[in-house]
Design a protein around this motif. Structure first.
Motif, mmCIF file in Angstrom:
data_model
loop_
_atom_site.group_PDB
_atom_site.id
_atom_site.type_symbol
_atom_site.label_atom_id
_atom_site.label_comp_id
_atom_site.label_asym_id
_atom_site.label_seq_id
_atom_site.Cartn_x
_atom_site.Cartn_y
_atom_site.Cartn_z
ATOM 1 N N UNK A 1 0.836 -1.184 0.000
ATOM 2 C CA UNK A 1 0.000 0.000 0.000
ATOM 3 C C UNK A 1 0.879 1.245 0.000
ATOM 4 N N UNK A 2 0.478 2.214 -0.788
ATOM 5 C CA UNK A 2 1.155 3.507 -0.800
ATOM 6 C C UNK A 2 0.262 4.500 -0.074
ATOM 7 N N UNK A 3 0.884 5.425 0.635
ATOM 8 C CA UNK A 3 0.128 6.468 1.314
ATOM 9 C C UNK A 3 0.872 7.778 1.087
ATOM 10 N N UNK A 4 0.194 8.825 0.625
ATOM 11 C CA UNK A 4 0.877 10.069 0.290
ATOM 12 C C UNK A 4 1.554 10.753 1.479
ATOM 13 N N UNK A 5 1.093 10.497 2.695
ATOM 14 C CA UNK A 5 1.667 11.157 3.867
ATOM 15 C C UNK A 5 2.786 10.357 4.529
ATOM 16 N N UNK A 6 3.024 9.124 4.090
ATOM 17 C CA UNK A 6 4.029 8.268 4.732
ATOM 18 C C UNK A 6 5.432 8.889 4.739
ATOM 19 N N UNK A 7 5.927 9.477 3.628
ATOM 20 C CA UNK A 7 7.271 10.069 3.681
ATOM 21 C C UNK A 7 7.392 11.218 4.680
ATOM 22 N N UNK A 8 6.383 12.082 4.755
ATOM 23 C CA UNK A 8 6.416 13.200 5.693
ATOM 24 C C UNK A 8 6.378 12.696 7.136
ATOM 25 N N UNK A 9 5.533 11.720 7.404
ATOM 26 C CA UNK A 9 5.440 11.164 8.753
ATOM 27 C C UNK A 9 6.762 10.498 9.141
ATOM 28 N N UNK A 10 7.349 9.715 8.228
ATOM 29 C CA UNK A 10 8.633 9.072 8.510
ATOM 30 C C UNK A 10 9.701 10.119 8.816
ATOM 31 N N UNK A 11 9.724 11.201 8.051
ATOM 32 C CA UNK A 11 10.688 12.266 8.284
ATOM 33 C C UNK A 11 10.504 12.894 9.664
ATOM 34 N N UNK A 12 9.285 13.211 10.039
ATOM 35 C CA UNK A 12 9.037 13.852 11.335
ATOM 36 C C UNK A 12 9.400 12.922 12.496
ATOM 37 N N UNK A 13 9.128 11.621 12.364
ATOM 38 C CA UNK A 13 9.517 10.671 13.407
ATOM 39 C C UNK A 13 11.035 10.609 13.522
ATOM 40 N N UNK A 14 11.712 10.561 12.381
ATOM 41 C CA UNK A 14 13.175 10.526 12.354
ATOM 42 C C UNK A 14 13.749 11.765 13.032
ATOM 43 N N UNK A 15 13.244 12.926 12.678
ATOM 44 C CA UNK A 15 13.743 14.185 13.251
ATOM 45 C C UNK A 15 13.515 14.222 14.757
ATOM 46 N N UNK A 16 12.381 13.735 15.227
ATOM 47 C CA UNK A 16 12.099 13.734 16.664
ATOM 48 C C UNK A 16 13.154 12.943 17.433
ATOM 49 N N UNK A 17 13.523 11.788 16.910
ATOM 50 C CA UNK A 17 14.531 10.967 17.587
ATOM 51 C C UNK A 17 15.921 11.583 17.411
ATOM 52 N N UNK A 18 16.246 12.067 16.224
ATOM 53 C CA UNK A 18 17.546 12.675 15.960
ATOM 54 C C UNK A 18 17.771 13.899 16.852
ATOM 55 N N UNK A 19 16.737 14.719 17.043
ATOM 56 C CA UNK A 19 16.868 15.921 17.860
ATOM 57 C C UNK A 19 17.080 15.603 19.339
ATOM 58 N N UNK A 20 16.816 14.384 19.740
ATOM 59 C CA UNK A 20 17.044 14.012 21.142
ATOM 60 C C UNK A 20 18.530 13.812 21.416
ATOM 61 N N UNK A 21 19.361 13.868 20.360
ATOM 62 C CA UNK A 21 20.798 13.685 20.515
ATOM 63 C C UNK A 21 21.250 12.275 20.198
ATOM 64 N N UNK A 22 20.346 11.445 19.698
ATOM 65 C CA UNK A 22 20.684 10.060 19.368
ATOM 66 C C UNK A 22 21.730 10.032 18.254
ATOM 67 N N UNK A 23 22.829 9.292 18.435
ATOM 68 C CA UNK A 23 23.826 9.197 17.380
ATOM 69 C C UNK A 23 23.372 8.307 16.224
ATOM 70 N N UNK A 24 22.392 7.450 16.483
ATOM 71 C CA UNK A 24 21.871 6.532 15.477
ATOM 72 C C UNK A 24 20.356 6.478 15.622
#
Length: 83
Positions: A1-24
């Motif tokens: 299944x494709x969903x038009x919002x999946x890339x934006x949601x994945x990006x925001x989740x990634x940024x949330x964890x990255x901004x916590x200072x996680x090296x990975x």
């Protein structure tokens, strides 16, 4: 299944964890029928602002269900559960 919002949601989740200072940041995407589940995990518990900040509002507005991992080191969103 494709969903038009999946890339934006994945990006925001990634940024949330990255901004916590996680090296990975470990990302995961699972599909089952019409559902897509996207996760982002880091090695340490996330500060509250990273799991409930402005980016989280975007995720909550676009995803059907969202949450914080039980170990508080990650966030997830699920799409395609509403009919």
């Amino acid at each position: 299944m494709k969903h038009p919002d999946a890339p934006l949601i994945a990006n925001e989740l990634y940024v949330a964890v990255l901004q916590s200072g996680a090296p990975v940041v470990e990302m995961g995407i699972w599909t089952a029928g019409n559902r897509i589940r996207i996760t982002a995990d880091g090695p340490d518990p996330l500060p509250l602002r990273n799991s409930h900040g402005p980016g989280w509002q975007i995720v909550c507005g676009l995803a059907d269900i969202t949450g914080l991992a039980t170990d508080e080191c990650g966030v997830w969103a699920q799409l395609g559960t509403k009919r």
